[in-house]
Enzyme design. Structure first.
Site, PDB file in Angstrom:
ATOM      1  N   ASP A  93       0.820  -1.222   0.000  1.00  0.00           N
ATOM      2  CA  ASP A  93       0.000   0.000   0.000  1.00  0.00           C
ATOM      3  C   ASP A  93       0.849   1.265   0.000  1.00  0.00           C
ATOM      4  O   ASP A  93       0.407   2.325  -0.405  1.00  0.00           O
ATOM      5  CB  ASP A  93      -0.854   0.020   1.286  1.00  0.00           C
ATOM      6  CG  ASP A  93      -2.314  -0.153   0.968  1.00  0.00           C
ATOM      7  OD1 ASP A  93      -2.607  -0.748  -0.077  1.00  0.00           O
ATOM      8  OD2 ASP A  93      -3.145   0.316   1.768  1.00  0.00           O
ATOM      9  N   HIS A 153      -8.981   9.639  -3.346  1.00  0.00           N
ATOM     10  CA  HIS A 153      -9.620   8.372  -2.960  1.00  0.00           C
ATOM     11  C   HIS A 153     -10.533   8.666  -1.766  1.00  0.00           C
ATOM     12  O   HIS A 153     -10.058   8.999  -0.683  1.00  0.00           O
ATOM     13  CB  HIS A 153      -8.529   7.355  -2.587  1.00  0.00           C
ATOM     14  CG  HIS A 153      -9.040   6.031  -2.134  1.00  0.00           C
ATOM     15  ND1 HIS A 153      -8.904   4.870  -2.879  1.00  0.00           N
ATOM     16  CD2 HIS A 153      -9.698   5.669  -1.010  1.00  0.00           C
ATOM     17  CE1 HIS A 153      -9.449   3.860  -2.232  1.00  0.00           C
ATOM     18  NE2 HIS A 153      -9.936   4.321  -1.078  1.00  0.00           N
ATOM     19  N   GLY A 155     -13.192   6.869   0.291  1.00  0.00           N
ATOM     20  CA  GLY A 155     -13.990   5.732   0.776  1.00  0.00           C
ATOM     21  C   GLY A 155     -14.198   5.977   2.260  1.00  0.00           C
ATOM     22  O   GLY A 155     -14.341   7.124   2.685  1.00  0.00           O
TER      23      GLY A 155
HETATM   24  P1  ADP Z   1     -13.698   1.295   2.179  1.00  0.00           P
HETATM   25  O1  ADP Z   1     -12.702   2.359   2.498  1.00  0.00           O
HETATM   26  O2  ADP Z   1     -14.246   0.631   3.410  1.00  0.00           O
HETATM   27  O3  ADP Z   1     -13.270   0.343   1.070  1.00  0.00           O
HETATM   28  P2  ADP Z   1     -15.627   2.254   0.251  1.00  0.00           P
HETATM   29  O4  ADP Z   1     -14.679   2.700  -0.808  1.00  0.00           O
HETATM   30  O5  ADP Z   1     -16.466   1.062  -0.033  1.00  0.00           O
HETATM   31  O6  ADP Z   1     -14.937   2.125   1.649  1.00  0.00           O
HETATM   32  O7  ADP Z   1     -16.599   3.495   0.593  1.00  0.00           O
HETATM   33  C1  ADP Z   1     -17.529   3.416   1.627  1.00  0.00           C
HETATM   34  C2  ADP Z   1     -18.329   4.704   1.657  1.00  0.00           C
HETATM   35  O8  ADP Z   1     -18.941   4.891   0.373  1.00  0.00           O
HETATM   36  C3  ADP Z   1     -19.451   4.714   2.685  1.00  0.00           C
HETATM   37  O9  ADP Z   1     -19.458   5.970   3.375  1.00  0.00           O
HETATM   38  C4  ADP Z   1     -20.697   4.602   1.822  1.00  0.00           C
HETATM   39  O10 ADP Z   1     -21.801   5.239   2.431  1.00  0.00           O
HETATM   40  C5  ADP Z   1     -20.269   5.338   0.577  1.00  0.00           C
HETATM   41  N1  ADP Z   1     -21.122   5.014  -0.577  1.00  0.00           N
HETATM   42  C6  ADP Z   1     -21.287   3.831  -1.198  1.00  0.00           C
HETATM   43  N2  ADP Z   1     -22.229   3.938  -2.172  1.00  0.00           N
HETATM   44  C7  ADP Z   1     -22.654   5.214  -2.170  1.00  0.00           C
HETATM   45  C8  ADP Z   1     -23.621   5.966  -2.917  1.00  0.00           C
HETATM   46  N3  ADP Z   1     -24.329   5.390  -3.887  1.00  0.00           N
HETATM   47  N4  ADP Z   1     -23.790   7.276  -2.628  1.00  0.00           N
HETATM   48  C9  ADP Z   1     -23.083   7.854  -1.639  1.00  0.00           C
HETATM   49  N5  ADP Z   1     -22.167   7.223  -0.891  1.00  0.00           N
HETATM   50  C10 ADP Z   1     -21.944   5.924  -1.147  1.00  0.00           C
END
Ligand code: ADP
Length: 349
Positions: A93, A153, A155
């Protein structure tokens, strides 16, 4: 319920040869196994074929990621025992950020802490930043080495990278993933003296401070949840804390965007990726608001369009291209694994 790494990996092995769902007919057809390893310290600049010396080096860097590297090593040990014929590759990473110059990775603290204890900025999410930067170059018809791009990024964890001529020159996470932008449950940048205040005035222990900043802060700390879908829905219903959280969140990203733009000098493109970056037009819009005079503008209609795959959401007038690029860390790890194994095979021939 999967009890442990061994049970899980054995199950994966069974599924891979499953007559209905499997990809191969025999476990021995698996050419290689790629592992996501969180911290490569300063030891690893690239994905690396795993042997005993590499395992020792990952272990030696475990003090930098005590929750992750030991778990990654367990995964490697189990995969080596189950897929004995397959070479194993570690994809770090931190590796993409190893090109960051000293002026960006050193903290202004006694120099010995760097030389003796490896205290410095490392950065994380490198696999994702590298992948989306490359995808953006491909879409724009450029060699990665010709592109200056800021990758965002967003998430649960949130980080940004400034990529100059295909190489990372700065990133927002630090020695740990707590630094930089506001995240789902992490605070991101705060006054470094805050933990002293928490200890002196509130009597928190080191562990309690650490827990507060990592798991009870960020979006969750401001509005009670870290689920962006819930936050956007609450904001639509007039929830004040949801609005405050979103304002802080997008403002911080915009500030870093300006900083990295200055660091790069010339900016060709900005890339949004990960769960929120790919799916939340409101957040993208907030991060880019007011940058039109600097040459960056998004087209709101394109921004709100629901489509899968890479999307260009720039306004026609925008000098800087704004892209939404779905990240795919597992695919990137597979690509890198295949590249490393390929070069190993080539060397052997
Ligand atoms: P991680 O870092 O755990 O891999 P992700 O990249 O899956 O996380 O992102 C998770 C976030 O993305 C959460 O806050 C979730 O609510 C948001 N998210 C996923 N789908 C949507 C959407 N359609 N609209 C807004 N936010 C979203």
């Amino acid at each position: 319920m999967i009890a442990d790494h061994h049970t899980g990996m054995t199950r994966i092995g069974e599924l891979l040869i499953d007559s209905e769902y499997g990809a191969v007919s025999d476990k021995n057809e698996i050419a290689g196994v790629g592992h996501r390893v969180v911290h490569g310290g300063e030891t690893f600049q690239d994905p690396t074929l795993i042997d005993d010396a590499v395992i020792d080096a990952i272990e030696a860097n475990a003090f930098l990621a005590p929750l992750h590297n030991p778990a990654n090593l367990t995964g490697i040990a189990v995969a080596r025992s189950i897929f004995q014929q397959a070479p194993q590759v570690a994809v770090f990473d931190t590796a993409f950020h190893q090109t960051i110059p000293m002026r960006a990775y050193l903290y202004a603290i006694p120099f010995d802490l760097y030389t003796q204890h490896k205290v410095r900025r490392y950065g994380f999410h490198g696999t994702s930043h590298a992948y989306v930067a490359e995808q953006a170059a491909h879409y724009l018809g450029l060699e990665p080495a010709a592109l200056n791009v800021i990758t965002i990024h967003i998430g649960n964890g949130v980080s940004m990278a400034a990529v100059q001529h295909g190489k990372c020159i700065d990133t927002s996470m630090g020695m740990t993933p707590l630094a930089g932008l506001m995240m789902g449950t992490r605070s991101g940048d705060v006054d470094p003296a805050l933990p002293f205040f928490l200890t002196r005035h509130l009597g928190l222990t080191i562990e309690e401070s650490q827990d507060l900043l990592n798991t009870r802060s960020g979006l969750k700390g401001i509005c009670g949840t870290n689920d962006m879908r819930e936050i956007l829905a609450s904001r639509d219903q007039g929830d004040e804390h949801a609005q405050i959280a979103l304002d802080l969140y997008t403002y911080r990203i915009k500030k870093y965007l300006g900083a990295y733009w200055a660091a790069l000098g010339r900016l060709d493109a900005v890339v949004f990726t990960a769960g929120i970056g790919e799916n939340a037009p409101y957040v993208r819009s907030g991060c880019c608001a007011g940058l039109e005079d600097l040459g960056l503008a998004i087209d709101e209609e394109r921004n709100c369009e629901r489509r899968v795959g890479l999307r260009d959401i720039s306004a026609g007038s925008s000098r800087v291209r704004v892209l939404v690029v779905p990240t795919n860390e597992a695919f990137r790890i597979a690509q890198e694994t295949s590249r490393i194994i390929g070069s190993r095979l080539n060397r052997a021939l």
